[in-house]
Design a protein around this motif. Structure first.
Motif, PDB file in Angstrom:
ATOM      1  N   LEU A  14       0.828  -1.207   0.000  1.00 21.86           N
ATOM      2  CA  LEU A  14       0.000   0.000   0.000  1.00 21.86           C
ATOM      3  C   LEU A  14       0.864   1.259   0.000  1.00 21.86           C
ATOM      4  CD1 LEU A  14      -2.784  -1.036   2.539  1.00 21.86           C
ATOM      5  CD2 LEU A  14      -3.093  -0.585   0.101  1.00 21.86           C
ATOM      6  N   GLU A  15       1.917   1.271   0.836  1.00 21.08           N
ATOM      7  CA  GLU A  15       2.797   2.436   0.899  1.00 21.08           C
ATOM      8  C   GLU A  15       3.547   2.647  -0.419  1.00 21.08           C
ATOM      9  OE1 GLU A  15       3.769   2.675   5.654  1.00 21.08           O
ATOM     10  OE2 GLU A  15       4.936   1.264   4.457  1.00 21.08           O
ATOM     11  N   TRP A  19      -0.154   5.082  -0.868  1.00 18.53           N
ATOM     12  CA  TRP A  19      -1.085   5.225   0.245  1.00 18.53           C
ATOM     13  C   TRP A  19      -0.323   5.620   1.499  1.00 18.53           C
ATOM     14  CZ3 TRP A  19      -6.282   4.965  -0.382  1.00 18.53           C
ATOM     15  CH2 TRP A  19      -6.740   4.414  -1.584  1.00 18.53           C
ATOM     16  N   VAL A  20      -0.918   6.487   2.307  1.00 19.27           N
ATOM     17  CA  VAL A  20      -0.353   6.896   3.590  1.00 19.27           C
ATOM     18  C   VAL A  20      -1.130   6.154   4.670  1.00 19.27           C
ATOM     19  CG1 VAL A  20       0.010   8.815   5.177  1.00 19.27           C
ATOM     20  CG2 VAL A  20       0.288   9.163   2.711  1.00 19.27           C
ATOM     21  N   ILE A  21      -0.432   5.353   5.471  1.00 19.15           N
ATOM     22  CA  ILE A  21      -1.091   4.606   6.537  1.00 19.15           C
ATOM     23  C   ILE A  21      -1.401   5.581   7.673  1.00 19.15           C
ATOM     24  CG2 ILE A  21      -0.911   2.665   8.149  1.00 19.15           C
ATOM     25  CD1 ILE A  21      -0.928   1.893   5.130  1.00 19.15           C
ATOM     26  N   SER A  22      -2.689   5.784   7.935  1.00 20.06           N
ATOM     27  CA  SER A  22      -3.094   6.754   8.947  1.00 20.06           C
ATOM     28  C   SER A  22      -3.404   6.105  10.290  1.00 20.06           C
ATOM     29  CB  SER A  22      -4.308   7.552   8.464  1.00 20.06           C
ATOM     30  OG  SER A  22      -5.370   6.680   8.140  1.00 20.06           O
ATOM     31  N   ILE A  38      -9.943  -2.650  12.626  1.00 13.33           N
ATOM     32  CA  ILE A  38      -9.518  -2.920  11.263  1.00 13.33           C
ATOM     33  C   ILE A  38      -7.995  -2.858  11.242  1.00 13.33           C
ATOM     34  CG2 ILE A  38      -9.704  -2.160   8.848  1.00 13.33           C
ATOM     35  CD1 ILE A  38     -12.388  -3.006  10.066  1.00 13.33           C
ATOM     36  N   ASP A  39      -7.362  -3.777  10.505  1.00  8.74           N
ATOM     37  CA  ASP A  39      -5.901  -3.859  10.504  1.00  8.74           C
ATOM     38  C   ASP A  39      -5.217  -2.560  10.099  1.00  8.74           C
ATOM     39  OD1 ASP A  39      -5.880  -6.446  11.406  1.00  8.74           O
ATOM     40  OD2 ASP A  39      -5.651  -7.339   9.431  1.00  8.74           O
ATOM     41  N   LEU A  40      -5.629  -1.959   9.009  1.00  7.66           N
ATOM     42  CA  LEU A  40      -4.975  -0.754   8.495  1.00  7.66           C
ATOM     43  C   LEU A  40      -6.011   0.245   7.997  1.00  7.66           C
ATOM     44  CD1 LEU A  40      -2.294  -2.408   6.177  1.00  7.66           C
ATOM     45  CD2 LEU A  40      -1.832  -1.301   8.351  1.00  7.66           C
ATOM     46  N   ALA A  41      -5.722   1.506   8.179  1.00  8.63           N
ATOM     47  CA  ALA A  41      -6.487   2.559   7.514  1.00  8.63           C
ATOM     48  C   ALA A  41      -5.485   3.345   6.689  1.00  8.63           C
ATOM     49  CB  ALA A  41      -7.173   3.473   8.516  1.00  8.63           C
ATOM     50  N   ALA A  42      -5.865   3.669   5.469  1.00  6.28           N
ATOM     51  CA  ALA A  42      -4.920   4.337   4.585  1.00  6.28           C
ATOM     52  C   ALA A  42      -5.617   5.449   3.817  1.00  6.28           C
ATOM     53  CB  ALA A  42      -4.311   3.331   3.609  1.00  6.28           C
ATOM     54  N   GLU A  43      -4.838   6.435   3.449  1.00  7.95           N
ATOM     55  CA  GLU A  43      -5.339   7.543   2.646  1.00  7.95           C
ATOM     56  C   GLU A  43      -4.431   7.737   1.437  1.00  7.95           C
ATOM     57  OE1 GLU A  43      -5.564  11.077   4.940  1.00  7.95           O
ATOM     58  OE2 GLU A  43      -6.743  10.148   6.517  1.00  7.95           O
ATOM     59  N   LYS A  44      -5.044   8.045   0.330  1.00  8.47           N
ATOM     60  CA  LYS A  44      -4.284   8.373  -0.874  1.00  8.47           C
ATOM     61  C   LYS A  44      -4.930   9.615  -1.467  1.00  8.47           C
ATOM     62  CE  LYS A  44      -2.537   6.394  -5.149  1.00  8.47           C
ATOM     63  NZ  LYS A  44      -2.520   5.206  -6.000  1.00  8.47           N
ATOM     64  N   GLN A  54     -10.291   7.406   1.105  1.00  6.27           N
ATOM     65  CA  GLN A  54      -9.838   6.602   2.226  1.00  6.27           C
ATOM     66  C   GLN A  54     -10.292   5.164   2.069  1.00  6.27           C
ATOM     67  OE1 GLN A  54     -11.434   8.609   5.661  1.00  6.27           O
ATOM     68  NE2 GLN A  54      -9.605   9.857   5.849  1.00  6.27           N
ATOM     69  N   ILE A  55      -9.458   4.241   2.546  1.00  5.27           N
ATOM     70  CA  ILE A  55      -9.822   2.834   2.565  1.00  5.27           C
ATOM     71  C   ILE A  55      -9.482   2.264   3.930  1.00  5.27           C
ATOM     72  CG2 ILE A  55      -9.497   2.475   0.080  1.00  5.27           C
ATOM     73  CD1 ILE A  55      -6.802   1.136   0.739  1.00  5.27           C
ATOM     74  N   ALA A  56     -10.152   1.190   4.301  1.00  2.00           N
ATOM     75  CA  ALA A  56      -9.800   0.416   5.497  1.00  2.00           C
ATOM     76  C   ALA A  56      -9.519  -1.004   5.022  1.00  2.00           C
ATOM     77  CB  ALA A  56     -10.943   0.422   6.502  1.00  2.00           C
ATOM     78  N   VAL A  57      -8.440  -1.597   5.484  1.00  2.00           N
ATOM     79  CA  VAL A  57      -8.000  -2.903   5.011  1.00  2.00           C
ATOM     80  C   VAL A  57      -7.940  -3.880   6.167  1.00  2.00           C
ATOM     81  CG1 VAL A  57      -6.148  -4.178   3.859  1.00  2.00           C
ATOM     82  CG2 VAL A  57      -6.615  -1.794   3.210  1.00  2.00           C
ATOM     83  N   GLU A  58      -8.615  -5.006   6.030  1.00  2.00           N
ATOM     84  CA  GLU A  58      -8.528  -6.089   7.005  1.00  2.00           C
ATOM     85  C   GLU A  58      -7.756  -7.225   6.344  1.00  2.00           C
ATOM     86  OE1 GLU A  58      -9.475  -6.068  10.137  1.00  2.00           O
ATOM     87  OE2 GLU A  58      -9.030  -8.152  10.541  1.00  2.00           O
TER      88      GLU A  58
END
Length: 65
Positions: A14-15, A19-22, A38-44, A54-58
């Motif tokens: 993702l990075e 994507w920036v892991i927020s 949720i495992d990760l939240a990211a913004e691009k 924004q997305i949330a990734v499990e």
């Protein structure tokens, strides 16, 4: 919270894609008794549109350790 086996790989991909892991992990409170992790939240940020997506990734794997 225990990390999934593929968590670091997914985060790195993702990075690399911009994507920036927020949040790692992201905690979502539905109400006082329901909390989702949720495992990760990211913004691009999309420069052309000037707004963030924004997305949330499990991350889950179903392999034996």
């Amino acid at each position: 919270m225990a990390r999934d086996r593929f968590h670091p790989i997914v985060r790195k991909v993702l990075e690399k894609d911009g994507w920036v892991i927020s949040d790692d992990p992201l905690e979502l409170r539905v109400n006082e008794s329901i909390v989702l992790n949720i495992d990760l939240a990211a913004e691009k940020f999309i420069v052309a549109e000037r707004r963030g997506v924004q997305i949330a990734v499990e991350v889950k794997s179903f392999t034996a350790l």
